[in-house]
Each structure stands twice: as C-alpha cells, then as structure tokens.
Design a protein around this motif. Structure first.
Motif, PDB file in Angstrom:
ATOM      1  N   SER A 149     -33.529  29.051  -2.858  1.00 56.50           N
ATOM      2  CA  SER A 149     -33.050  30.426  -2.628  1.00 56.50           C
ATOM      3  C   SER A 149     -32.435  30.577  -1.234  1.00 56.50           C
ATOM      4  O   SER A 149     -32.518  31.641  -0.636  1.00 56.50           O
ATOM      5  CB  SER A 149     -34.202  31.419  -2.810  1.00 56.50           C
ATOM      6  N   VAL A 150     -31.838  29.515  -0.701  1.00 58.17           N
ATOM      7  CA  VAL A 150     -31.216  29.550   0.631  1.00 58.17           C
ATOM      8  C   VAL A 150     -29.904  30.332   0.542  1.00 58.17           C
ATOM      9  O   VAL A 150     -29.161  30.219  -0.430  1.00 58.17           O
ATOM     10  CB  VAL A 150     -30.970  28.118   1.154  1.00 58.17           C
ATOM     11  N   ARG A 151     -29.620  31.122   1.597  1.00 64.88           N
ATOM     12  CA  ARG A 151     -28.408  31.942   1.627  1.00 64.88           C
ATOM     13  C   ARG A 151     -27.368  31.452   2.633  1.00 64.88           C
ATOM     14  O   ARG A 151     -26.201  31.819   2.532  1.00 64.88           O
ATOM     15  CB  ARG A 151     -28.760  33.392   1.968  1.00 64.88           C
ATOM     16  N   ASP A 152     -27.759  30.646   3.594  1.00 65.43           N
ATOM     17  CA  ASP A 152     -26.855  30.251   4.675  1.00 65.43           C
ATOM     18  C   ASP A 152     -26.226  28.887   4.378  1.00 65.43           C
ATOM     19  O   ASP A 152     -26.843  28.003   3.778  1.00 65.43           O
ATOM     20  CB  ASP A 152     -27.623  30.174   6.010  1.00 65.43           C
ATOM     21  N   GLY A 153     -24.979  28.735   4.861  1.00 67.68           N
ATOM     22  CA  GLY A 153     -24.293  27.449   4.774  1.00 67.68           C
ATOM     23  C   GLY A 153     -23.958  27.011   3.367  1.00 67.68           C
ATOM     24  O   GLY A 153     -23.983  25.808   3.072  1.00 67.68           O
ATOM     25  N   LEU A 154     -23.645  27.947   2.489  1.00 61.77           N
ATOM     26  CA  LEU A 154     -23.345  27.585   1.096  1.00 61.77           C
ATOM     27  C   LEU A 154     -21.961  26.959   0.988  1.00 61.77           C
ATOM     28  O   LEU A 154     -21.021  27.366   1.672  1.00 61.77           O
ATOM     29  CB  LEU A 154     -23.420  28.823   0.202  1.00 61.77           C
ATOM     30  N   ARG A 155     -21.849  25.982   0.118  1.00 57.80           N
ATOM     31  CA  ARG A 155     -20.582  25.288  -0.133  1.00 57.80           C
ATOM     32  C   ARG A 155     -20.295  25.280  -1.631  1.00 57.80           C
ATOM     33  O   ARG A 155     -21.215  25.224  -2.442  1.00 57.80           O
ATOM     34  CB  ARG A 155     -20.651  23.856   0.401  1.00 57.80           C
ATOM     35  N   THR A 156     -19.030  25.364  -1.967  1.00 63.31           N
ATOM     36  CA  THR A 156     -18.612  25.423  -3.372  1.00 63.31           C
ATOM     37  C   THR A 156     -18.157  24.044  -3.827  1.00 63.31           C
ATOM     38  O   THR A 156     -17.335  23.408  -3.161  1.00 63.31           O
ATOM     39  CB  THR A 156     -17.474  26.439  -3.557  1.00 63.31           C
ATOM     40  N   TRP A 157     -18.708  23.603  -4.954  1.00 67.67           N
ATOM     41  CA  TRP A 157     -18.380  22.288  -5.503  1.00 67.67           C
ATOM     42  C   TRP A 157     -17.833  22.436  -6.916  1.00 67.67           C
ATOM     43  O   TRP A 157     -18.293  23.283  -7.690  1.00 67.67           O
ATOM     44  CB  TRP A 157     -19.619  21.393  -5.529  1.00 67.67           C
ATOM     45  N   GLU A 158     -16.859  21.598  -7.220  1.00 67.53           N
ATOM     46  CA  GLU A 158     -16.274  21.549  -8.559  1.00 67.53           C
ATOM     47  C   GLU A 158     -16.744  20.255  -9.225  1.00 67.53           C
ATOM     48  O   GLU A 158     -16.453  19.158  -8.744  1.00 67.53           O
ATOM     49  CB  GLU A 158     -14.750  21.599  -8.474  1.00 67.53           C
ATOM     50  N   VAL A 159     -17.454  20.390 -10.333  1.00 65.63           N
ATOM     51  CA  VAL A 159     -18.125  19.251 -10.965  1.00 65.63           C
ATOM     52  C   VAL A 159     -17.615  19.090 -12.394  1.00 65.63           C
ATOM     53  O   VAL A 159     -17.485  20.078 -13.136  1.00 65.63           O
ATOM     54  CB  VAL A 159     -19.656  19.452 -10.976  1.00 65.63           C
ATOM     55  N   ASN A 160     -17.340  17.845 -12.763  1.00 66.47           N
ATOM     56  CA  ASN A 160     -16.996  17.520 -14.149  1.00 66.47           C
ATOM     57  C   ASN A 160     -18.309  17.265 -14.900  1.00 66.47           C
ATOM     58  O   ASN A 160     -18.870  16.179 -14.841  1.00 66.47           O
ATOM     59  CB  ASN A 160     -16.075  16.304 -14.202  1.00 66.47           C
ATOM     60  N   PHE A 161     -18.778  18.286 -15.592  1.00 66.94           N
ATOM     61  CA  PHE A 161     -20.080  18.237 -16.263  1.00 66.94           C
ATOM     62  C   PHE A 161     -19.924  17.559 -17.619  1.00 66.94           C
ATOM     63  O   PHE A 161     -19.272  18.077 -18.528  1.00 66.94           O
ATOM     64  CB  PHE A 161     -20.625  19.657 -16.414  1.00 66.94           C
ATOM     65  N   LEU A 178     -23.934  25.640  -3.512  1.00 67.27           N
ATOM     66  CA  LEU A 178     -25.179  24.998  -3.100  1.00 67.27           C
ATOM     67  C   LEU A 178     -25.311  25.000  -1.593  1.00 67.27           C
ATOM     68  O   LEU A 178     -24.317  25.026  -0.855  1.00 67.27           O
ATOM     69  CB  LEU A 178     -25.229  23.557  -3.628  1.00 67.27           C
ATOM     70  N   CYS A 179     -26.559  24.950  -1.142  1.00 68.95           N
ATOM     71  CA  CYS A 179     -26.862  24.824   0.284  1.00 68.95           C
ATOM     72  C   CYS A 179     -26.632  23.372   0.718  1.00 68.95           C
ATOM     73  O   CYS A 179     -26.431  22.494  -0.129  1.00 68.95           O
ATOM     74  CB  CYS A 179     -28.299  25.268   0.547  1.00 68.95           C
ATOM     75  N   PRO A 180     -26.646  23.077   2.017  1.00 65.80           N
ATOM     76  CA  PRO A 180     -26.396  21.691   2.467  1.00 65.80           C
ATOM     77  C   PRO A 180     -27.359  20.662   1.879  1.00 65.80           C
ATOM     78  O   PRO A 180     -26.947  19.566   1.495  1.00 65.80           O
ATOM     79  CB  PRO A 180     -26.548  21.787   3.988  1.00 65.80           C
ATOM     80  N   GLU A 181     -28.648  21.011   1.773  1.00 59.27           N
ATOM     81  CA  GLU A 181     -29.621  20.052   1.238  1.00 59.27           C
ATOM     82  C   GLU A 181     -29.356  19.767  -0.238  1.00 59.27           C
ATOM     83  O   GLU A 181     -29.348  18.601  -0.678  1.00 59.27           O
ATOM     84  CB  GLU A 181     -31.037  20.603   1.414  1.00 59.27           C
ATOM     85  N   CYS A 182     -29.113  20.811  -1.019  1.00 60.58           N
ATOM     86  CA  CYS A 182     -28.831  20.624  -2.443  1.00 60.58           C
ATOM     87  C   CYS A 182     -27.461  19.976  -2.653  1.00 60.58           C
ATOM     88  O   CYS A 182     -27.256  19.265  -3.643  1.00 60.58           O
ATOM     89  CB  CYS A 182     -28.915  21.958  -3.175  1.00 60.58           C
ATOM     90  N   SER A 183     -26.540  20.204  -1.716  1.00 59.45           N
ATOM     91  CA  SER A 183     -25.227  19.560  -1.825  1.00 59.45           C
ATOM     92  C   SER A 183     -25.350  18.048  -1.678  1.00 59.45           C
ATOM     93  O   SER A 183     -24.671  17.286  -2.377  1.00 59.45           O
ATOM     94  CB  SER A 183     -24.286  20.119  -0.758  1.00 59.45           C
ATOM     95  N   SER A 184     -26.235  17.615  -0.767  1.00 57.16           N
ATOM     96  CA  SER A 184     -26.449  16.176  -0.613  1.00 57.16           C
ATOM     97  C   SER A 184     -27.091  15.572  -1.862  1.00 57.16           C
ATOM     98  O   SER A 184     -26.782  14.438  -2.255  1.00 57.16           O
ATOM     99  CB  SER A 184     -27.330  15.914   0.609  1.00 57.16           C
TER     100      SER A 184
END
Length: 271
Positions: A149-161, A178-184
């Motif tokens: 539930s992090v709100r800061d530093g969100l990044r948008t990713w485009e994924v081929n699901f 996603l946040c930086p940790e979930c982005s990694s």
C-alpha cells in the motif's frame, strides 16, 4: 343393534390402528392395511404414514437430505466461466457465461492489480480493478501489488501478460503502477518497459506569447543596466517617491467626495 355394530367397528378400527403403529409393521397383511387406509381421510392418511415412517425406521431421516455435492454458488460459476478479456464478437449462450460477461463489464481495465508472491518463478497473477478499488485509488495512486500500500515513488510499467485460459494460450498488454520495491520484483529475470510522461512542446500562440514575454523581460533588464548610478538618479528617485505619496494620499479624498455626491443624489431622488 345398530349401536352395538358401530361400537364394534370403532373398536376394531382402533385395534388395527394400534397394531399398525407398532414397530413390527411387517406382520400386517396388505389387505388389512388397504382397508384401514381406504377408510381414512387424505390428511389423516398423510399424518399416519409420516408418523409410521419416523417411528418404525430408525435413521431414515438421512434419506430425506438433499445431495449438495453438485451445488454451485455465484463465485463457483464465475471461476469456471471467467475470462480475462472478452471480445466484442463473443455472445454468451448460457446463463453461466452471461453472468461472467456481466461481471467482466463492471470491471475497470486501465490498470491491473497483481500478486508478486511467486515472482522468482516468473509467475505473476493479475486481475482488473473493481469499483471500490477505483474509488480508493488502489492500483493507481497506491501500489498495485496485492499486499502493498505504498504511495510514494510509483512507476508505471507496461507488461505483456501471458496466461492460459480454457486450454488456450493468450496474451494481453496491461499496465501496472508499482513502488520501487515491487518494481524490482516485477523486473526479476527480465526487464519490463517503463511508461513515462512525454512533455508536450509549446506550439502556436503559446509559443509566441512565451517568446514575447521573454523579449519584454530582456528589454527591461537592458534598460535597468543602462541607467547610471549618481546624484541625478537619486534625485529622480526621491521625486518619484514624493509624487507617489501625494497620489496615494489624494485617493481617499476622491473616494469621500464620490460618496458625498452619491448620498446627495439619493437624497434628491427620494424627496
């Protein structure tokens, strides 16, 4: 004589009924049971059969229970007929498929909610957002991971699901916030494409106005640099300050004079 015959018939009827109510009902002949049942009213016959059933057969109530092994809830129907994407040409032919299609139409498909529990095995679960999640900003203004539930530093990713549905392999291009940790975690093993905002170039009137504004500021700065510092400039500065003071002091009098004139006009008007 007639009364004695009637009393004998009632006694015989009660004797047969008491004998039939006993647990050992197998000894009753079919003829006597027919005679007894034919002389009873339908409701009395119904009560008699139900009472005999419960009294004579122990554990028989288990036979009355309905088989619930094949029962399905709405959730079970949705799980069996759900599709991640429905085509415009798809027309459901069963009520189960219609229910799944109706549920799919109520979902919001701009961003996804994902589950990165098994990210090391390159397995990511995804689903669309519901209306409460859209209202709360889940997956757009907060991290789109199911347990984050992090709100800061969100990044948008485009994924081929890539997923398998009803025995077929399918692909869908989806977006995640996603946040930086979930982005990694998402990029573990393979780098995904990040979506960034592109700054729009100024064109047309906005560009001309900005250029004109820049030129005016430049001319003003050049004029300030050309004015020499000296006694004459100091005198001019004091004169301008004095004139501004006299102008500011004259404004209240002018406002008072206007108020007086307006009051006199109203007084003459209402005479």
């Amino acid at each position: 004589m007639e009364s004695s015959i009637k009393s004998w018939e009632t006694a015989e009827h009660s004797r047969h009924s008491l004998h039939l109510m006993q647990p050992n009902s197998a000894s009753i002949t079919s003829t006597s049971a027919r005679l007894l049942f034919s002389s009873m009213a339908p409701y009395d016959l119904h009560k008699r059969l139900i009472n005999d059933y419960f009294l004579c057969r122990k554990g028989a109530t288990s036979l009355l229970q309905r088989d619930t092994s094949r029962d399905k809830t709405d959730y079970d129907v949705l799980r069996e007929n759900h599709r991640f994407l429905w085509d415009a040409e798809d027309h459901p032919d069963t009520w189960e498929a219609q229910l799944a299609k109706k549920y799919h139409d109520k979902l919001f498909k701009e961003y996804c909610i994902c589950d990165l529990t098994m990210y090391k095995a390159n397995k990511v679960a995804m689903r669309w957002r519901t209306e409460p999640e859209l209202i709360s900003g889940r997956g757009q203004f907060t991290c789109g991971e199911k347990h984050c539930s992090v709100r800061d530093g969100l990044r948008t990713w485009e994924v081929n699901f890539a997923y398998q549905e009803q025995g077929e392999k399918k692909n869908a291009l989806v977006k995640l916030r996603l946040c930086p940790e979930c982005s990694s975690k998402l990029n573990y093993g393979s780098k995904k494409r990040e979506v960034k905002r592109i700054q729009k170039r100024k064109t047309g009137k906005r560009k001309q106005l900005s250029e004109k504004k820049g030129k005016d500021e430049k001319l003003q700065n050049d004029k300030k640099e050309k004015i020499p510092d000296g006694p004459s400039s100091a005198e001019d500065k004091t004169e301008t300050e004095m004139s501004n003071i006299w102008k500011e002091s004259g404004r209240p009098d002018e406002e008072k004079a206007r108020d007086d004139e307006f009051e006199e006009y109203l007084a003459d008007l209402f005479l």
